[in-house]
Design a protein around this motif. Structure first.
Motif, PDB file in Angstrom:
ATOM      1  N   PRO A 176       0.797  -1.236   0.000  1.00 17.75           N
ATOM      2  CA  PRO A 176       0.000   0.000   0.000  1.00 17.75           C
ATOM      3  C   PRO A 176       0.828   1.285   0.000  1.00 17.75           C
ATOM      4  O   PRO A 176       0.310   2.348  -0.335  1.00 17.75           O
ATOM      5  N   PHE A 177       2.119   1.191   0.345  1.00 19.98           N
ATOM      6  CA  PHE A 177       2.939   2.409   0.454  1.00 19.98           C
ATOM      7  C   PHE A 177       3.914   2.597  -0.706  1.00 19.98           C
ATOM      8  O   PHE A 177       4.669   3.579  -0.706  1.00 19.98           O
ATOM      9  N   ILE A 178       3.921   1.699  -1.686  1.00 22.24           N
ATOM     10  CA  ILE A 178       4.969   1.770  -2.705  1.00 22.24           C
ATOM     11  C   ILE A 178       4.638   2.668  -3.885  1.00 22.24           C
ATOM     12  O   ILE A 178       5.536   3.075  -4.619  1.00 22.24           O
ATOM     13  N   ASP A 179       3.372   2.998  -4.083  1.00 15.91           N
ATOM     14  CA  ASP A 179       2.989   3.771  -5.271  1.00 15.91           C
ATOM     15  C   ASP A 179       3.634   5.152  -5.294  1.00 15.91           C
ATOM     16  O   ASP A 179       3.897   5.696  -6.371  1.00 15.91           O
ATOM     17  N   ASN A 180       3.855   5.734  -4.105  1.00 13.63           N
ATOM     18  CA  ASN A 180       4.388   7.100  -4.050  1.00 13.63           C
ATOM     19  C   ASN A 180       5.903   7.165  -3.905  1.00 13.63           C
ATOM     20  O   ASN A 180       6.458   8.253  -3.726  1.00 13.63           O
ATOM     21  N   LEU A 181       6.586   6.018  -3.966  1.00 16.68           N
ATOM     22  CA  LEU A 181       8.042   6.053  -3.813  1.00 16.68           C
ATOM     23  C   LEU A 181       8.684   6.816  -4.969  1.00 16.68           C
ATOM     24  O   LEU A 181       8.227   6.756  -6.107  1.00 16.68           O
ATOM     25  N   SER A 182       9.750   7.529  -4.648  1.00 17.67           N
ATOM     26  CA  SER A 182      10.386   8.401  -5.638  1.00 17.67           C
ATOM     27  C   SER A 182      11.891   8.156  -5.675  1.00 17.67           C
ATOM     28  O   SER A 182      12.500   7.771  -4.676  1.00 17.67           O
ATOM     29  N   LYS A 183      12.481   8.379  -6.843  1.00 19.95           N
ATOM     30  CA  LYS A 183      13.939   8.316  -6.993  1.00 19.95           C
ATOM     31  C   LYS A 183      14.562   9.714  -6.979  1.00 19.95           C
ATOM     32  O   LYS A 183      15.766   9.858  -7.187  1.00 19.95           O
ATOM     33  N   ASP A 184      13.748  10.705  -6.725  1.00 23.59           N
ATOM     34  CA  ASP A 184      14.225  12.090  -6.704  1.00 23.59           C
ATOM     35  C   ASP A 184      15.088  12.326  -5.463  1.00 23.59           C
ATOM     36  O   ASP A 184      14.621  12.206  -4.324  1.00 23.59           O
ATOM     37  N   ASP A 185      16.343  12.667  -5.666  1.00 19.99           N
ATOM     38  CA  ASP A 185      17.268  12.867  -4.551  1.00 19.99           C
ATOM     39  C   ASP A 185      16.804  13.955  -3.594  1.00 19.99           C
ATOM     40  O   ASP A 185      17.066  13.892  -2.385  1.00 19.99           O
ATOM     41  N   SER A 186      16.118  14.971  -4.126  1.00 16.00           N
ATOM     42  CA  SER A 186      15.690  16.084  -3.279  1.00 16.00           C
ATOM     43  C   SER A 186      14.681  15.635  -2.227  1.00 16.00           C
ATOM     44  O   SER A 186      14.617  16.200  -1.130  1.00 16.00           O
ATOM     45  N   ILE A 187      13.870  14.615  -2.559  1.00 13.68           N
ATOM     46  CA  ILE A 187      12.894  14.081  -1.608  1.00 13.68           C
ATOM     47  C   ILE A 187      13.606  13.548  -0.372  1.00 13.68           C
ATOM     48  O   ILE A 187      13.209  13.803   0.769  1.00 13.68           O
ATOM     49  N   TYR A 188      14.708  12.825  -0.607  1.00 16.91           N
ATOM     50  CA  TYR A 188      15.447  12.219   0.496  1.00 16.91           C
ATOM     51  C   TYR A 188      16.318  13.250   1.216  1.00 16.91           C
ATOM     52  O   TYR A 188      16.511  13.174   2.429  1.00 16.91           O
ATOM     53  N   GLY A 189      16.818  14.201   0.453  1.00 20.14           N
ATOM     54  CA  GLY A 189      17.587  15.278   1.075  1.00 20.14           C
ATOM     55  C   GLY A 189      16.736  16.094   2.029  1.00 20.14           C
ATOM     56  O   GLY A 189      17.189  16.493   3.106  1.00 20.14           O
ATOM     57  N   HIS A 190      15.492  16.318   1.645  1.00 21.70           N
ATOM     58  CA  HIS A 190      14.591  17.077   2.514  1.00 21.70           C
ATOM     59  C   HIS A 190      14.245  16.281   3.768  1.00 21.70           C
ATOM     60  O   HIS A 190      14.111  16.850   4.856  1.00 21.70           O
ATOM     61  N   LEU A 191      14.102  14.973   3.644  1.00 25.88           N
ATOM     62  CA  LEU A 191      13.861  14.133   4.816  1.00 25.88           C
ATOM     63  C   LEU A 191      15.011  14.257   5.808  1.00 25.88           C
ATOM     64  O   LEU A 191      14.803  14.331   7.026  1.00 25.88           O
ATOM     65  N   GLU A 192      16.219  14.309   5.278  1.00 27.83           N
ATOM     66  CA  GLU A 192      17.393  14.444   6.145  1.00 27.83           C
ATOM     67  C   GLU A 192      17.415  15.806   6.822  1.00 27.83           C
ATOM     68  O   GLU A 192      17.671  15.917   8.025  1.00 27.83           O
ATOM     69  N   SER A 193      17.109  16.862   6.070  1.00 25.22           N
ATOM     70  CA  SER A 193      17.112  18.205   6.643  1.00 25.22           C
ATOM     71  C   SER A 193      16.004  18.401   7.662  1.00 25.22           C
ATOM     72  O   SER A 193      16.120  19.218   8.577  1.00 25.22           O
ATOM     73  N   ALA A 194      14.928  17.608   7.538  1.00 20.87           N
ATOM     74  CA  ALA A 194      13.826  17.686   8.497  1.00 20.87           C
ATOM     75  C   ALA A 194      14.094  16.865   9.750  1.00 20.87           C
ATOM     76  O   ALA A 194      13.257  16.830  10.664  1.00 20.87           O
ATOM     77  N   GLY A 195      15.257  16.209   9.779  1.00 19.31           N
ATOM     78  CA  GLY A 195      15.622  15.429  10.955  1.00 19.31           C
ATOM     79  C   GLY A 195      14.952  14.073  11.030  1.00 19.31           C
ATOM     80  O   GLY A 195      14.849  13.492  12.116  1.00 19.31           O
ATOM     81  N   CYS A 196      14.516  13.562   9.875  1.00 17.60           N
ATOM     82  CA  CYS A 196      13.795  12.283   9.863  1.00 17.60           C
ATOM     83  C   CYS A 196      14.671  11.098   9.511  1.00 17.60           C
ATOM     84  O   CYS A 196      14.192   9.958   9.460  1.00 17.60           O
ATOM     85  N   GLY A 197      15.936  11.325   9.261  1.00 14.01           N
ATOM     86  CA  GLY A 197      16.821  10.238   8.903  1.00 14.01           C
ATOM     87  C   GLY A 197      18.095  10.786   8.308  1.00 14.01           C
ATOM     88  O   GLY A 197      18.301  12.006   8.252  1.00 14.01           O
ATOM     89  N   SER A 198      18.951   9.902   7.885  1.00 13.59           N
ATOM     90  CA  SER A 198      20.213  10.324   7.274  1.00 13.59           C
ATOM     91  C   SER A 198      20.482   9.472   6.045  1.00 13.59           C
ATOM     92  O   SER A 198      20.146   8.280   6.009  1.00 13.59           O
ATOM     93  N   ILE A 199      21.065  10.101   5.046  1.00 11.36           N
ATOM     94  CA  ILE A 199      21.409   9.397   3.814  1.00 11.36           C
ATOM     95  C   ILE A 199      22.801   8.811   3.974  1.00 11.36           C
ATOM     96  O   ILE A 199      23.754   9.513   4.284  1.00 11.36           O
ATOM     97  N   SER A 200      22.901   7.505   3.769  1.00 16.49           N
ATOM     98  CA  SER A 200      24.171   6.820   3.958  1.00 16.49           C
ATOM     99  C   SER A 200      24.665   6.251   2.642  1.00 16.49           C
ATOM    100  O   SER A 200      23.885   5.879   1.773  1.00 16.49           O
ATOM    101  N   ILE A 201      26.000   6.167   2.509  1.00 21.85           N
ATOM    102  CA  ILE A 201      26.565   5.562   1.308  1.00 21.85           C
ATOM    103  C   ILE A 201      26.445   4.038   1.390  1.00 21.85           C
ATOM    104  O   ILE A 201      26.598   3.337   0.391  1.00 21.85           O
TER     105      ILE A 201
END
Length: 264
Positions: A176-201
């Protein structure tokens, strides 16, 4: 809450019914009024139509929240008197009044219902209150991303014991949660800036996650002869062994993952 004690006296040739005490708390209508007063007293006054719309949204939000609390039954509506809860409530009311986003409304109400259960200050309460400020800063797709990451990397569904239950788990909790998944880097960058996680190599594939969390589903199995020559008689370890899921002619350890195996 106020406790009212009632006593009864009986005269000659009469019967009496003794009632110890009745607990009187906040009624549904009182709780609703208090919750709406919180918004009215704190929200800034907007111009004309915007003010009317904001008030209407706050009313919708508050009504659904109080209805949900009342329907759950186990929660006391007296919690609306709590200053800490009122601060949390206003944060949620304010966010919904601004956007009117129905998906966000549902998430905020769920968080507030969870918050009601934690009237004492602890880490859970603090985290819930912080989330009320963060949720409005995220898109629905970002909430879906966080949901999937949390479910896959931080939880173990105890109902998964074979491939059928794994399939059901994926269909009910992941798909039910996969339809909105995105490959846009900015989506994940914003999650990191909002304090919701960190992007790891470092990368975790879904295969490696399942191999760790549900390892018991992917055994190739071993022969009884090999087990006997290496460990001992199969009958002596019946609690630790079961028929291999992938080859019924073989055995495997009867544990879904390493943690369960160590406990056994």
């Amino acid at each position: 809450m106020e406790k009212i004690k009632q006593n009864s006296e009986s005269g000659d040739n009469s019967q009496s019914l003794q009632i110890g005490s009745i607990t009187v708390g906040v009624s549904y209508s009182e709780a609703r009024k208090i919750a709406l007063d919180v918004f009215d007293a704190n929200f800034l006054k907007l111009a004309n139509e915007a003010s009317v719309l904001a008030a209407q949204r706050a009313k919708e939000f508050t009504g659904e929240l109080i209805d949900s609390l009342q329907n759950r039954g186990k929660f006391s509506l007296d919690e609306v008197r709590n200053p800490g809860f009122q601060f949390a409530l206003f944060e949620a009311q304010k966010s919904y009044a601004k956007t009117g986003d129905e998906d966000m409304r549902g998430v905020l109400i769920d968080v507030l219902i969870d918050r009601v259960q934690h009237s004492e200050r602890n880490l859970r309460q603090i985290t819930l209150e912080e989330s009320l400020a963060v949720i409005p800063r995220l898109l629905p797709s970002q909430l879906d991303i966080l949901t999937i990451v949390f479910l896959l990397k931080r939880t173990h569904n105890t109902s998964v014991s074979n491939f059928d239950s794994l399939k059901e788990y994926l269909q009910v909790h992941i798909i039910p949660f996969i339809d909105n998944l995105s490959k846009d880097d900015s989506i994940y960058g914003h999650l990191e800036s909002a304090g919701c996680g960190s992007i790891s190599i470092m990368e975790s594939s879904i295969e490696s996650i399942f191999k760790n969390v549900y390892r018991g589903l992917f055994f190739q199995g071993f022969d009884e002869g090999l087990f006997k020559s290496t460990i001992g008689e199969v009958a002596e370890y019946s609690d630790l062994l079961t028929a291999c899921l992938n080859d019924k002619e073989k055995f495997q350890l009867n544990a879904i993952n390493q943690e369960v195996l160590e406990k056994k």
